[in-house]
Design a protein around this motif. Structure first.
Motif, PDB file in Angstrom:
ATOM      1  N   ASP A  24     -14.054  -7.234 -60.588  1.00 33.34           N
ATOM      2  CA  ASP A  24     -14.002  -8.054 -59.374  1.00 33.34           C
ATOM      3  C   ASP A  24     -15.351  -8.646 -59.027  1.00 33.34           C
ATOM      4  O   ASP A  24     -15.434  -9.611 -58.269  1.00 33.34           O
ATOM      5  N   ASP A  25     -16.452  -8.056 -59.538  1.00 33.46           N
ATOM      6  CA  ASP A  25     -17.775  -8.538 -59.198  1.00 33.46           C
ATOM      7  C   ASP A  25     -18.251  -9.643 -60.124  1.00 33.46           C
ATOM      8  O   ASP A  25     -19.316 -10.206 -59.938  1.00 33.46           O
ATOM      9  N   ASP A  27     -18.648 -13.147 -61.334  1.00 34.46           N
ATOM     10  CA  ASP A  27     -18.478 -14.458 -60.735  1.00 34.46           C
ATOM     11  C   ASP A  27     -18.488 -15.546 -61.803  1.00 34.46           C
ATOM     12  O   ASP A  27     -17.469 -16.057 -62.207  1.00 34.46           O
ATOM     13  N   GLN A  39     -24.761 -15.750 -55.910  1.00 27.37           N
ATOM     14  CA  GLN A  39     -24.105 -15.722 -54.602  1.00 27.37           C
ATOM     15  C   GLN A  39     -24.802 -16.642 -53.618  1.00 27.37           C
ATOM     16  O   GLN A  39     -24.156 -17.321 -52.805  1.00 27.37           O
ATOM     17  N   LEU A  69     -14.944 -20.297 -61.601  1.00 26.97           N
ATOM     18  CA  LEU A  69     -14.382 -19.226 -60.777  1.00 26.97           C
ATOM     19  C   LEU A  69     -12.859 -19.170 -60.810  1.00 26.97           C
ATOM     20  O   LEU A  69     -12.274 -18.126 -60.529  1.00 26.97           O
ATOM     21  N   THR A  74      -9.834 -13.375 -58.777  1.00 28.15           N
ATOM     22  CA  THR A  74     -10.152 -12.791 -57.471  1.00 28.15           C
ATOM     23  C   THR A  74     -11.017 -13.714 -56.617  1.00 28.15           C
ATOM     24  O   THR A  74     -11.438 -13.317 -55.537  1.00 28.15           O
ATOM     25  N   LYS A  75     -11.287 -14.925 -57.079  1.00 32.42           N
ATOM     26  CA  LYS A  75     -12.244 -15.797 -56.401  1.00 32.42           C
ATOM     27  C   LYS A  75     -11.624 -17.089 -55.881  1.00 32.42           C
ATOM     28  O   LYS A  75     -12.332 -18.063 -55.621  1.00 32.42           O
ATOM     29  N   VAL A  78     -13.090 -18.603 -52.621  1.00 37.19           N
ATOM     30  CA  VAL A  78     -14.366 -19.297 -52.784  1.00 37.19           C
ATOM     31  C   VAL A  78     -14.128 -20.703 -53.337  1.00 37.19           C
ATOM     32  O   VAL A  78     -14.740 -21.680 -52.891  1.00 37.19           O
ATOM     33  N   GLN A 113      -4.477 -16.182 -58.885  1.00 39.86           N
ATOM     34  CA  GLN A 113      -5.093 -15.092 -58.120  1.00 39.86           C
ATOM     35  C   GLN A 113      -4.297 -13.807 -58.280  1.00 39.86           C
ATOM     36  O   GLN A 113      -3.068 -13.814 -58.244  1.00 39.86           O
TER      37      GLN A 113
END
Length: 215
Positions: A24-25, A27, A39, A69, A74-75, A78, A113
């Motif tokens: 999940d982290d 990007d 970020q 992304l 999960t992004k 954004v 997603q």
């Protein structure tokens, strides 16, 4: 403090680098850029670029970030935020255009997603307050239509983007309402937009009804 990020340097984006879709982290891969600076870059693109100041270079950078992304799973939020920032620019600058593909990237991000609906208690209150990823994709699709009705020069919905939204509903874990929403979007798009999905999507709708739990 990290050095200021030069938003005009689109070369910061690396064209290579595999993404770990289970992290999940994760990007996006930026050449030599630490995660914290990634970020910061995304935050600046969404919040810190003054209105009327999106240059062609910044628009290109925003587009690259959105593309990177959208496949992570999960992004999507954004990606949508970047789209909405460009839509605000379009409203302020008549010659600035949010082209068709940018809506498609955001819609595709929500269609892909990760849907954790099965991990949330199945209650009416939850259904009413938590939008399914496919619903977020559908909302952007309908926003695109609304904006094209107000201004004929803006991007218009297409059959390809409709198919992306319907695939999102077909893959949704929200089985208590996904079949109805997919069928409703299908009918609305045919009547209001004159769009007819491909034969494979016509086949997916009965499959959705077959899995409907009757809630």
């Amino acid at each position: 403090m990290p050095s200021p990020i030069n938003l005009d340097q689109t070369s910061l984006l690396s064209s290579s680098g595999a993404k770990n879709r289970n992290n999940d982290d994760e990007d996006l891969q930026l050449s030599g850029m630490p995660k914290h600076d990634q970020q910061m870059l995304i935050h600046e693109l969404i919040h810190d670029v003054p209105l009327m100041d999106i240059t062609p270079e910044i628009k290109t950078l925003m587009t690259h970030v959105m593309r990177r992304l959208r496949n992570i799973g999960t992004k999507a939020e954004v990606v949508e935020d970047l789209l909405m920032r460009m839509i605000r620019e379009e409203d302020a600058r008549p010659r600035f255009r949010v082209y068709h593909g940018l809506y498609g990237i955001a819609i595709d991000a929500w269609a892909k997603q990760q849907d954790n609906r099965d991990k949330v208690e199945n209650t009416e209150a939850t259904i009413e307050t938590k939008l399914a990823p496919a619903e977020r994709a559908e909302n952007i699709f309908k926003l695109m239509h609304m904006r094209s009705q107000d201004d004929s020069t803006t991007a218009r919905p297409s059959l390809h983007i409709l198919n992306v939204v319907l695939h999102g509903w077909a893959n949704s874990r929200h089985l208590e309402f996904a079949p109805k929403r997919a069928e409703g979007l299908l009918d609305w798009s045919s009547a209001a937009l004159g769009l007819e999905p491909d034969i494979q999507l016509h086949k997916r709708i009965p499959c959705l009804w077959a899995t409907w739990d009757g809630s």
